[in-house]
Design an enzyme around this catalytic site. Sequence first.
Site: not given
Length: 397
Positions: A295, A291, A304
């Site tokens: 998200h 990805r 993160y």
Amino acid sequence: MSSPEEWTHPGPGAPPATGAAPTAEQVIAGLRATDEGGADLVQLLTPEGERVQHPDFDIDVTAEELRGLYRDMVLVRRVDREANALQRKGQLGIWVPLLGQEAAQIGSGRALRPTDMAFPSYREHGVAWCRGIKPTDLLGIFRGTDHGTWDPVEHRFHPYTIVIGNQVLNAAGYAMGQKFDGAVGDADGEATICYFGDGATSQGDVHEGFVWAAVYDAPLVFFCQNNQWAISEPTERQSRLPLYQRARGYGFPGIRVDGNDVLATLAVTRWALEECRQGNGPVLIEAFTYRMDAHTTSDDPSRYRLSDELELWKLKDPIERVKVHLVKQQWADQGFFDSIEEEAERVAVELRDYCVNLPDPPAGRIFSEVYAEGNPVLEAQRDEFLAYHAGFAGGDH
């Protein structure tokens, strides 16, 4: 330097993996251990655009077919980028990007027959494209005006599912119905494919779907898009084994394919669907991809994961490797690529104009579209709500 093994199985006195957020070293170690996908990864087109052979999953693709796959991926990416921008401008409440996962979706989507059924999560914009659903039909979901305007029976594409993993149970039940109806067992058989992410494999619904599909030999392809991050947690914090190996515990095959390779994804999904049509299902496919965006538009991936990780995966871009291969084979010239870019811009303009002018639905529709037939309780709620709503007509509230 820490390793994925040390992280998952810490030594005496070390904090457990679930006890703290991953350090930069741990993220890098996990990346180095998994970025190539392992020895079992099925690949037909390398990141450098070189065509390679595979003993079990090789296909012949014409120049026209490969140009078509390239067009699909470019247009779908342009739709995704435009919708992402529309959300940032306040035209959509949220958007779920697919950037980087175009090959996984187009490859698997183009493997489907018209009689097959697909159950998406909320990111399968590329599969929707393959099933003949207009990108504009997706916008109402993310603008909050509808739940999807396409006919799932006509397009053989179920409405988007927002609850993580719930579509796997729906797909398992549908595929069991195909088996009970005698729609499998020969070359003309039907199959079902169900899409979910790596994070969904930690949900109970997914494992229940595995159990039911296995017990009833359901013609169901479980298609896991492992994009390496379940919202904000890397895959190695969710499973001790590669995800495709989980299929062993349920008694059916699991395969890991390069999800950034549209040819390999097409070949593996074709095989898996044919297995299901012949009555040899289910099958689990783990599309090993990445990805490249957040998200959702409410997420900040910089909190993160490291920028180095993204830069590494940019070198594996699913569209660029097809473009390089087309050029090397002299199957496409600059005029072709320019025409695709022009078409992509036209699609983006149409999407933007449609979204900006999308009307709000009538207030009463939240009641009229709930049940096939009305009932006194719902009708009383509707009348009370509409009377309340009418009190604001023409006011400043």
